[in-house]
Design a protein around this motif. Structure first.
Motif, mmCIF file in Angstrom:
data_model
loop_
_atom_site.group_PDB
_atom_site.id
_atom_site.type_symbol
_atom_site.label_atom_id
_atom_site.label_comp_id
_atom_site.label_asym_id
_atom_site.label_seq_id
_atom_site.Cartn_x
_atom_site.Cartn_y
_atom_site.Cartn_z
ATOM 1 N N TRP A 333 60.553 59.236 53.627
ATOM 2 C CA TRP A 333 60.391 58.975 52.192
ATOM 3 C C TRP A 333 60.856 57.560 51.872
ATOM 4 N N ALA A 334 60.164 56.901 50.959
ATOM 5 C CA ALA A 334 60.542 55.536 50.568
ATOM 6 C C ALA A 334 60.552 55.411 49.051
ATOM 7 N N ILE A 335 61.526 54.679 48.553
ATOM 8 C CA ILE A 335 61.688 54.411 47.113
ATOM 9 C C ILE A 335 61.661 52.896 46.911
ATOM 10 N N GLU A 336 60.999 52.450 45.840
ATOM 11 C CA GLU A 336 61.022 51.031 45.465
ATOM 12 C C GLU A 336 61.547 50.891 44.046
ATOM 13 N N SER A 337 62.512 50.011 43.864
ATOM 14 C CA SER A 337 63.034 49.684 42.535
ATOM 15 C C SER A 337 62.690 48.231 42.236
ATOM 16 N N ARG A 338 62.034 48.011 41.118
ATOM 17 C CA ARG A 338 61.678 46.642 40.743
ATOM 18 C C ARG A 338 62.817 46.013 39.943
ATOM 19 N N LEU A 339 63.364 44.952 40.488
ATOM 20 C CA LEU A 339 64.412 44.207 39.786
ATOM 21 C C LEU A 339 63.733 43.205 38.863
ATOM 22 N N TYR A 340 63.908 43.416 37.558
ATOM 23 C CA TYR A 340 63.289 42.556 36.560
ATOM 24 C C TYR A 340 64.327 41.684 35.865
ATOM 25 N N ALA A 341 63.884 40.487 35.474
ATOM 26 C CA ALA A 341 64.710 39.609 34.647
ATOM 27 C C ALA A 341 64.522 40.040 33.202
ATOM 28 N N GLU A 342 65.171 41.133 32.850
ATOM 29 C CA GLU A 342 65.093 41.666 31.504
ATOM 30 C C GLU A 342 66.401 42.381 31.202
ATOM 31 N N ASP A 368 73.342 55.370 59.202
ATOM 32 C CA ASP A 368 72.894 56.738 58.910
ATOM 33 C C ASP A 368 71.392 56.929 59.131
ATOM 34 N N GLY A 369 70.725 55.880 59.653
ATOM 35 C CA GLY A 369 69.301 55.990 59.934
ATOM 36 C C GLY A 369 68.395 55.523 58.815
ATOM 37 N N THR A 370 68.945 55.192 57.652
ATOM 38 C CA THR A 370 68.133 54.707 56.545
ATOM 39 C C THR A 370 67.778 53.237 56.767
ATOM 40 N N ILE A 371 66.806 52.763 56.001
ATOM 41 C CA ILE A 371 66.339 51.379 56.101
ATOM 42 C C ILE A 371 66.324 50.770 54.706
ATOM 43 N N VAL A 372 66.773 49.516 54.600
ATOM 44 C CA VAL A 372 66.726 48.778 53.335
ATOM 45 C C VAL A 372 65.821 47.566 53.511
ATOM 46 N N ARG A 373 64.966 47.347 52.536
ATOM 47 C CA ARG A 373 64.041 46.199 52.552
ATOM 48 C C ARG A 373 64.062 45.557 51.173
ATOM 49 N N ASN A 374 64.030 44.249 51.132
ATOM 50 C CA ASN A 374 64.023 43.558 49.843
ATOM 51 C C ASN A 374 62.979 42.452 49.863
ATOM 52 N N GLY A 399 64.348 56.849 53.848
ATOM 53 C CA GLY A 399 65.202 57.888 54.411
ATOM 54 C C GLY A 399 64.354 58.981 55.034
ATOM 55 N N ARG A 400 65.003 59.874 55.754
ATOM 56 C CA ARG A 400 64.281 60.970 56.412
ATOM 57 C C ARG A 400 63.644 61.913 55.387
ATOM 58 N N ASP A 401 64.296 62.041 54.227
ATOM 59 C CA ASP A 401 63.753 62.863 53.151
ATOM 60 C C ASP A 401 64.043 62.171 51.825
ATOM 61 N N ARG A 402 63.563 62.767 50.736
ATOM 62 C CA ARG A 402 63.674 62.111 49.427
ATOM 63 C C ARG A 402 65.126 61.931 49.002
#
Length: 667
Positions: A333-342, A368-374, A399-402
Motif C-alpha cells: 500500500w502507498a500513500i501520497e501527501s501533497r505538501l502545499y504552500a498554503e 520496519d520494511g516501509t519506504i519513504v519517497r519525496n 507499507g505492507r498494508d494500509r
C-alpha cells in the motif's frame, strides 16, 4: 532510444523526469523563467535554456519558445510533465512537425480527450459508464442556471479544457450556479486560454478513483490498478493512495477494462489516467481522461514497481511494453501527501516566501520494511513564487498494508521540517490520525465534513498532553543542564537543575518530576504513572527523537524565549516549563487581548486584486462578495462576515497585495 530530453515544465515534475533520464543515461535540458533562474530543476539538468518572464503565459506555455529551446540544444524528445503544455494538442503537433519525439500520447488522443464534452461522447460510445449532464457548451450565466435546474441540484460546473481542479465549482442553487459559472469561466480563461464551460450532475457521497493506463505503439494497452484521490479541497487533490480501500477485485477489473477500452478507442499510447466518480454502491461513472502523467503517479510506482516515466520514454522511442496484464501485480500500500504552500489556519490560502528551513525526511527503506519517497523541486533557501502552483513536494510512504503505510506517513510528516512559508503539514498530520481516514471511510467531501469551520489545529487530549509534557521537560532539562555548565558556580554555590516541573500546554497544566538515571530519565506524573524516557535532543536542534517507554517519536522543536514550540501529529503548541512556584505566579498574569479587526477586510494571501464589487457608502450583507483576489492561478472570493457600511477602500483592480494588507474598512 532518444539521446536528449527537454523537459517542458518546472518544479518537482521536471526533477522527477531528470532522475529517470539520468538513470537511463539520457541527457536532459531544463527550461526556466525569471522566477526559476535558481530553481532545482535548472541545477539538476545537463543544460538549461531561459524562456521568458515569470508568468507562465510568457514562458512555460509559449510553444514557440519551447521549440526554439529545442533547436538551440538539439533535443530529440520532449517530456511535458503535467500542466502547462502537457495536454496541448497544438504543442504535440508542433513537435511532430519539428521531428521531435513527444513523450506522451498521439495528437488525436489529446484532442479527443482534452475536450471534456467530446471525451464523454467517445466514452459513452466505447461502453464506458458516464455521469448525466449537459454535453453542449453554455453561453452565459442565465443558460447555466436553466440547465442546472433541469439536471437537478447539486451540479458540477466544469471547464471543458480544465484539469488540476481549475475552473470547477459545485452549485447547490441558482445563485451558486450563476456565480460558479462566471468564476469557472474566468479561471478557465486564465489557466488554459479556453473559457468553454459545461455542467453535469454532482454525485453525492462520491469517491474519486482513477485508473492508471499504459500503452505502447504496438497495440498493447494495460491498466496498472487504481488510485483513491477522494481527499480534495476545492477539487484539488491533497492525499492519494493506491490501491483504494473501497474497491473489490471485481470492481477494479471492471473499471480497468473500461479504462482500457476508452484508451483503445482513441488509439492511445504512453501513460494516461481515466478518472471515475464512484458512489457508495460501487457504481462508477467516467469523469475525464488525463492524457499525461498524473501528479500522484508515485503511489502507483510504489505498489507496482513500474517506473512510469521510463516506460513513457521507451514507448515514445517505439519500444514494446516488456510485460502483460497478467504480470501487473499490486504489492502493499502507498500513500501520497501533497505538501502545499498554503496556510491551513487561514482556510488554506496560498502562501509565498523563502524557505528558511526545508529538511525532508530521509528517503529509502526503513528498518520496519516501509519506504519513504519525496518528490520535490525546492531546496532550503529557495523561494516559493506567486506565479505557479503552490505544491512544494509530494511525500510518499509504502507499507505492507494500509495501516503500516499510514503509520509510516505519519512518522515521515513528523520528520519533515519546513519554515518561512505557511504550509499544510499540520493538517496532513492531523488527517493521518483521524479514525475516519484510518478506517478508509472517504468521500470527496471529506475535508468539508471533517473540518467544516476550517482547520483550527488538533484538540489536545490527556494522553497527548502527557506525551508532549514529557518531551518539553526533556528539552528543558537539556537546556538547563547546558546553562549550568556555562554559568558554573555563583559565589560558593553551584546552580542545580530542579526535578519538579509544571508544563503548560495551551490551557493545560501537567505536573511531573524528572529523575536523571544516567542513560535516561524517569518521568513521574502526579497520579503516580511513570515512564522511562530518552532523547537525542541537543541545544540548537530543530528536530529530535524521543523514546518514551519504548515508543519512539519525532518532534519539531523551536526555542522561543523562555518557551518551547513543539509540533507533532498536527499539534502546534507553545509550551512553558516552570518550577511549581513560578507556575503558580504565572497563573496570576493578565492575558493580553488581541486587537479588534472586525471592521477591517484584510488580504488573506499575497495576490492580485481582480475586482472590487462594492463602493464607499454601500451597505453590505453577510455573505456578500466584496472583492476577488487571484493567487497562484486560483480566484479567491472575499465575502462580508456581517452586515456593515463600507467606510473606505484602498486598493484598485490590478494592484498586488501582501498578506494582511488592508483592503477595506467598515463603519
Amino acid at each position: 532510444m532518444v539521446s536528449k530530453i527537454l523537459i517542458a515544465n518546472r518544479g518537482e515534475i521536471a526533477c522527477r523526469v531528470i532522475k529517470t533520464a539520468r538513470k537511463m543515461g539520457i541527457a536532459t535540458v531544463a527550461v526556466y523563467s525569471d522566477a526559476d533562474a535558481n530553481a532545482m530543476h535548472v541545477k539538476m539538468a545537463d543544460e538549461a535554456v531561459y524562456i521568458g518572464a515569470s508568468p507562465s503565459s510568457q514562458s512555460y506555455i509559449v510553444i514557440d519558445k519551447i521549440i526554439e529551446a529545442i533547436r538551440q540544444t538539439g533535443a530529440d524528445a520532449v517530456h511535458p510533465g503535467y500542466g502547462f503544455l502537457s495536454e496541448n494538442a497544438n504543442f504535440a503537433a508542433a513537435l511532430q512537425k519539428e521531428g521531435v519525439a513527444f513523450i506522451g500520447p498521439p495528437v488525436g488522443a489529446i484532442q479527443a480527450m482534452g475536450d471534456k464534452i467530446t471525451s464523454k461522447k467517445i466514452a459513452a460510445e466505447a461502453g464506458v459508464s458516464t455521469v448525466p449532464g449537459h454535453m453542449g457548451l453554455i453561453e452565459d450565466a442565465d443558460q447555466a442556471v436553466k440547465i442546472a435546474s433541469s439536471i437537478g441540484y447539486p451540479v458540477m460546473i466544469k471547464a471543458s479544457a480544465g484539469g488540476g481542479g481549475k475552473g470547477m465549482r459545485i452549485a447547490w442553487n441558482d445563485q451558486e450556479a450563476r456565480e460558479g459559472f462566471q468564476s469557472s469561466k474566468n479561471e478557465a480563461k486564465s489557466s488554459f486560454g479556453d473559457d468553454r464551460i459545461f455542467i453535469e450532475k454532482f454525485v453525492t457521497q462520491p469517491r474519486h478513483i482513477e485508473i492508471q493506463v499504459l500503452g505502447d505503439k504496438h497495440g498493447t494497452t494495460l491498466y496498472l490498478g487504481e488510485r483513491e484521490c477522494s481527499i480534495q479541497r476545492r477539487n484539488q487533490k491533497v492525499i492519494e493512495e493506491a490501491p483504494s480501500p473501497f474497491l473489490d477485485p471485481a470492481t477494479r477489473k471492471a473499471m480497468g477494462e473500461q479504462a482500457v477500452a476508452l484508451a483503445k478507442a482513441v488509439g492511445y499510447h504512453s501513460a494516461g489516467t481515466v478518472e471515475f466518480i464512484v458512489d457508495g454502491d460501487k457504481n462508477f461513472y467516467f469523469l475525464e481522461m488525463n492524457t499525461r502523467l498524473q501528479v500522484e503517479h508515485p503511489v502507483t510506482e510504489l505498489i507496482t514497481g513500474i517506473d512510469l516515466v521510463e516506460q513513457m520514454i521507451r514507448v515514445a522511442a517505439g519500444e514494446k511494453l516488456p510485460f502483460g496484464q497478467d504480470e501487473v501485480k499490486l504489492n502493499g500500500w502507498a500513500i501520497e501527501s501533497r505538501l502545499y504552500a498554503e496556510d491551513p489556519y487561514r482556510n488554506f490560502l496560498p502562501s509565498i516566501g523563502r524557505l528558511t528551513r526545508y529538511r525532508p525526511p530521509v528517503e529509502g527503506g526503513r528498518p520496519d520494511g516501509t519506504i519513504v519517497r519525496n518528490d520535490t523541486g525546492v531546496y532550503e533557501g529557495g523561494e516559493i513564487s506567486m506565479y505557479y502552483d503552490p505544491m512544494v513536494a509530494k511525500l510518499c510512504a509504502w507499507g505492507r498494508d494500509r495501516r503500516q503505510a499510514i503509520d509510516a506517513m505519519a512518522t515521515a510528516l513528523d520528520d519533515f521540517e519546513v519554515e518561512g512559508i505557511g504550509h499544510n503539514l499540520p493538517f496532513l498530520s492531523a488527517v493521518m490520525q483521524q479514525s475516519r481516514f484510518r478506517d478508509g471511510r472517504l468521500t470527496t467531501a471529506y475535508i468539508a465534513e471533517e473540518f467544516p469551520d476550517g482547520f483550527k489545529g488538533v484538540e489536545l487530549d490527556a494522553e497527548t498532553a502527557r506525551t508532549l509534557a514529557a518531551v518539553a521537560a526533556l528539552v528543558n532539562q537539556t537546556l538547563q543542564a547546558r546553562a549550568v555548565q556555562i554559568s558554573g558556580t555563583i559565589g560558593n554555590h553551584r546552580r542545580i537543575v530542579g526535578s519538579d516541573w509544571v508544563v503548560r500546554l495551551g490551557e493545560t497544566d501537567v505536573a511531573l518530576t524528572l529523575a536523571n538515571q544516567g542513560e535516561g530519565f524517569r518521568v513521574s506524573f502526579a497520579d503516580g504513572e511513570e515512564i522511562g524516557a530518552t532523547t537525542d535532543f541537543v541545544p540548537g536542534a530543530t528536530h529530535a527523537k524521543f523514546n518514551l517507554e519504548g515508543v519512539q517519536i519525532g518532534v519539531k522543536i523551536d526555542v522561543v524565549g523562555s518557551a518551547v514550540r513543539l509540533r507533532w501529529r498536527g499539534f502546534d503548541l507553545r509550551v512553558s516549563v516552570r518550577s511549581p512556584h513560578v507556575a503558580q505566579l504565572a497563573r496570576l498574569m493578565p492575558v493580553k487581548l488581541p486587537p479588534d479587526m472586525s471592521k477591517m477586510l484584510l488580504c488573506p494571501m499575497p495576490g492580485v486584486v481582480t475586482s472590487i464589487t462594492v463602493g464607499i457608502g454601500d451597505v453590505v450583507e453577510a455573505g456578500q462578495t466584496l472583492a476577488v483576489i487571484e493567487a497562484m492561478k486560483m480566484e479567491n472570493v472575499l465575502r462580508a462576515e456581517r452586515q456593515g457600511i463600507v467606510k473606505r477602500i484602498l486598493p484598485t483592480p490590478g494592484q498586488s497585495l501582501s498578506v494582511d494588507e488592508l483592503i477595506m474598512e467598515f463603519e
